[in-house]
Design an enzyme around this catalytic site. Structure first.
Site, PDB file in Angstrom:
ATOM      1  N   ASP A 189       6.297  11.778 145.536  1.00 44.63           N
ATOM      2  CA  ASP A 189       5.592  10.920 146.730  1.00 44.63           C
ATOM      3  C   ASP A 189       6.544  10.639 147.630  1.00 44.63           C
ATOM      4  O   ASP A 189       7.156  11.273 148.083  1.00 44.63           O
ATOM      5  CB  ASP A 189       4.820   9.890 145.786  1.00 44.63           C
ATOM      6  CG  ASP A 189       3.725   9.397 146.460  1.00 44.63           C
ATOM      7  OD1 ASP A 189       3.426   8.720 147.441  1.00 44.63           O
ATOM      8  OD2 ASP A 189       2.673   9.594 145.502  1.00 44.63           O
ATOM      9  N   HIS A 230       2.797   4.139 148.520  1.00 39.66           N
ATOM     10  CA  HIS A 230       1.906   4.901 147.467  1.00 39.66           C
ATOM     11  C   HIS A 230       2.727   5.051 146.160  1.00 39.66           C
ATOM     12  O   HIS A 230       2.129   4.814 145.014  1.00 39.66           O
ATOM     13  CB  HIS A 230       1.362   5.840 148.296  1.00 39.66           C
ATOM     14  CG  HIS A 230       0.500   7.070 147.557  1.00 39.66           C
ATOM     15  ND1 HIS A 230       0.878   8.433 147.356  1.00 39.66           N
ATOM     16  CD2 HIS A 230      -0.600   6.733 147.736  1.00 39.66           C
ATOM     17  CE1 HIS A 230      -0.294   8.719 146.780  1.00 39.66           C
ATOM     18  NE2 HIS A 230      -1.433   7.968 146.834  1.00 39.66           N
ATOM     19  N   SER A 406      -5.566   8.787 143.405  1.00 35.11           N
ATOM     20  CA  SER A 406      -3.863   8.589 143.453  1.00 35.11           C
ATOM     21  C   SER A 406      -3.905   7.617 142.372  1.00 35.11           C
ATOM     22  O   SER A 406      -2.637   7.622 141.607  1.00 35.11           O
ATOM     23  CB  SER A 406      -3.467   7.908 144.807  1.00 35.11           C
ATOM     24  OG  SER A 406      -3.549   8.851 145.586  1.00 35.11           O
TER      25      SER A 406
END
Length: 652
Positions: A189, A230, A406
């Site tokens: 990520d 994230h 996600s």
């Protein structure tokens, strides 16, 4: 190769697939990066590569997948992204006597899932510190972490408008003593805040790397909108510590997470993806990816050559030959997209995970496709406070607003970590079988009534939106601990049809392939796992083409749904590998039917040029050898086991 079947046959399929994918991926506007793939004449090693780089004015970066022959070079004077190839630099490298080939790397977009894909769009985050959540702590034998009461995906008591007990049944796995100990999941990520007090002790620094900056410290790059939170949010879902008074708790709170920072850059390259997915495969057990091609409803894209080689090498050689486990978020393109147009989520080497809300519906951003294996959770019901996924956030903070697929993929990775602690000898295929057998329908449903639950020819219930259901951690670890690895895997080319087959809004197309599934040959397939249809077609509007595949046991898979935003009239699909898991455990022998139908209110025409049907599975039943397992507890296994042992509809 443990549980893998014939290595040569598998590699043959890989080479074929690489050709298919290279044909399909076409960039509208080519962007060239400052990276080169440099291939030496022989396996001369990194010292020779460093010499070549230095004398030609390049910077040596790394080998490709540990190779002694292929390497990544960069040139500091070449812009990171430009629209023209740097031919002089390529010629310079090719002229070096040690260099066999030099290929400047094109760049392409890869998007995080769960975030608005609008540049500059402010990402909502909680503005409170971890200490501000302490008043939510509760006294019980369950985790006393401040946000645990809001982690409805772990323990759904009806909070935020949810349905009680519609969760991952994680507490049952914990009660059996499993917390993910000894398992490392790599978060591929935008980095991981490894200084976060809820992650610090569960961070595996030795398994981490920053492929964006080429150093061992994958800390997220600061942005005002916290866009690079994230990876940290995903990491907390898996391995946030328990009972430490900070945020919530991870699904596998006894496991480790590694950070592979590779997504935080304007344009991705094949070499960055490949080295990320092949990073330390004997230390990393699970790779979790919550990103993919742009979720715009019109993109058809997937892994390039080196990346596909990395994934295949991972499932063949990772974890000492048991196979790396790749978990993929199915996509956030909503009903106007189809995750079978995403070559990562639709790969048979990944476990594609969709999401559900806390009341059992599909989320508005969910994509559906026949390659989805199972589901976990993302958002709760809209309008409810704390309806998102509660997890860690940047700079030592917490959030209750993580969402999208996600959020779903890391939850699955956490469940798989629990299963690997229960049985460290599980192969990558064992994990897929366990997912099929232990996922539950529970309260999942399609609010639009378009996709109902269906039972396939082997007696297993599935849904086009949710795969085989929501993961059940308790049942998965219970079944995993006594699980015997499934038989070797084989693949059989069932047949190929080539020609010019017209179809239109007034006339649908039906093609048939009658196969014996390579009966009597070394690669005979009797029990299905994955089924691929490599299809080449063009139409006046690609997004209005729908494709259905009917198995010999009358199971219908929707290979391609309508994508209203896809107005392509030139590229179509070129040997694109549409994949279905819906015929799992079925007998593949007999007539397969492919339907090409326009779903359009306006006149459309199309031409199908090729259909190749590829069958993947086993010769022996993967379930009849599972002994000492409580069949009443694992009813789905009992059903399919009886089907296989009875021989009904299984003519060999």
């Amino acid at each position: 190769m443990s549980g893998g079947g014939s290595v040569m046959l598998l590699l043959g399929a890989v080479v074929t697939l690489l050709v298919f994918l290279d044909h399909q991926v076409i960039a509208n506007t080519e962007v060239m990066t400052n990276q080169w793939l440099v291939r030496l004449h022989d396996d001369l090693g990194s010292d020779a590569a460093k010499l070549v780089a230095k004398r030609n004015g390049f910077s040596y970066v790394s080998p490709v997948l540990g190779s002694h022959r292929e390497f990544v070079f960069k040139h500091k004077l070449v812009p990171h992204a430009r629209t023209r190839r740097s031919l002089p630099h390529t010629r310079l490298l090719k002229a070096d006597p040690l260099v066999n080939a030099a290929i400047q790397q094109p760049g392409y977009e890869r998007s995080k899932r769960g975030y608005k894909q609008i540049r500059g769009f402010p990402i909502k985050t909680d503005d409170t510190s971890v200490e501000a959540h302490n008043n939510n702590a509760k006294e019980s034998n369950l985790p006393n972490d401040p946000l645990y009461a809001k982690q409805w995906y772990i323990n759904n008591t009806g909070q935020a408008g949810g349905v009680p007990k519609l969760d991952l049944n994680v507490e049952a796995a914990w009660a059996l003593g499993y917390t993910g100990k000894g398992v490392t999941t790599a978060i591929m990520d935008d980095g991981v805040d490894y200084m976060h007090p809820d992650l610090f002790n569960n961070f595996d620094a030795d398994a981490s790397y920053d492929f964006s900056s080429n150093d061992p410290f994958p800390y997220p790059r600061f942005t005002d909108d916290w866009f690079n939170s994230h990876g940290t949010r995903c990491a907390g879902e898996i391995a946030a510590a328990r009972d430490n008074g900070i945020c919530g708790v991870g699904v596998a709170y006894g496991s480790k997470v590694a950070g592979l920072r590779m997504l935080d850059q304007p344009y991705m390259t094949d070499l960055i993806e490949a080295n990320s997915m092949g990073h330390k495969p004997d230390r990393v057990h699970i790779y979790s990816a919550s990103w993919g091609p742009t979720d715009d409803g019109k993109t058809v894209d997937g892994p390039r050559n080196a990346t596909m080689r990395a994934i295949v090498k991972g499932v063949n050689e990772g974890r000492g030959g048991l196979g790396s486990i790749y978990v993929w978020a199915s996509g956030d393109g909503g009903p106007d997209d189809d995750c079978n147009c995403d070559g990562y989520a639709a790969s048979m080497w990944t476990i594609s995970i969709n999401s559900a809300t806390n009341d059992g519906q599909t989320a508005g951003y969910d994509e559906s496709c026949s390659s989805t294996l199972a589901s976990t959770f993302s958002n709760g019901k809209s309008g409810y406070q704390d309806a998102g996924v509660a997890t860690t956030d940047l700079y030592g903070k917490c959030t209750t607003r993580h969402s999208g697929t996600s959020a779903a993929a890391p939850e699955a990775a956490g469940v798989f970590a629990l299963a690997l602690e229960a049985n460290p000898l599980l192969t990558w295929r064992d994990m897929q079988h366990l997912t099929v057998l232990t996922s539950k329908r529970n309260h999942l449903y399609d609010p639009n009534g378009e996709h109902n639950w269906t039972i396939n020819g082997a007696g297993i219930e599935f849904n086009h939106l949710f795969g085989y259901g929501v993961l059940d951690a308790g049942d998965m670890v219970d079944l995993a601990k006594d699980w015997k690895s499934v038989p070797d895997r084989w693949h059989c080319t069932a047949g190929t049809i080539k020609g010019k087959y017209e179809f239109s809004t007034n006339q649908s197309l039906i093609l048939t392939i009658d196969t014996d599934a390579c009966k009597g040959m070394e690669n005979q397939v009797n029990y299905l796992e994955h089924v691929q249809s490599f299809i080449t077609l063009k139409s006046t509007r690609r997004g209005h083409v729908t494709l259905y595949l009917l198995s010999p046991m009358n199971t219908t898979s929707l290979l391609l749904s309508k994508r209203e935003k896809d107005d392509d009239a030139t590229d179509g699909f070129t040997k694109w590998p549409f994949m279905t898991t819906h015929a799992w455990a079925e007998n593949p022998r007999g007539v397969w039917r492919l339907f090409a139908i326009f779903d359009s209110d306006t006149p459309q025409d199309g031409m199908l040029f090729e259909w190749t049907l590829m069958l993947h599975g086993t010769q022996k039943s993967p379930y009849t050898g599972q002994k000492d397992i409580d069949m009443q507890r694992h009813s789905k296994l009992g059903v399919v086991k009886r089907e296989h042992e009875s021989g009904q509809n299984f003519r060999f």
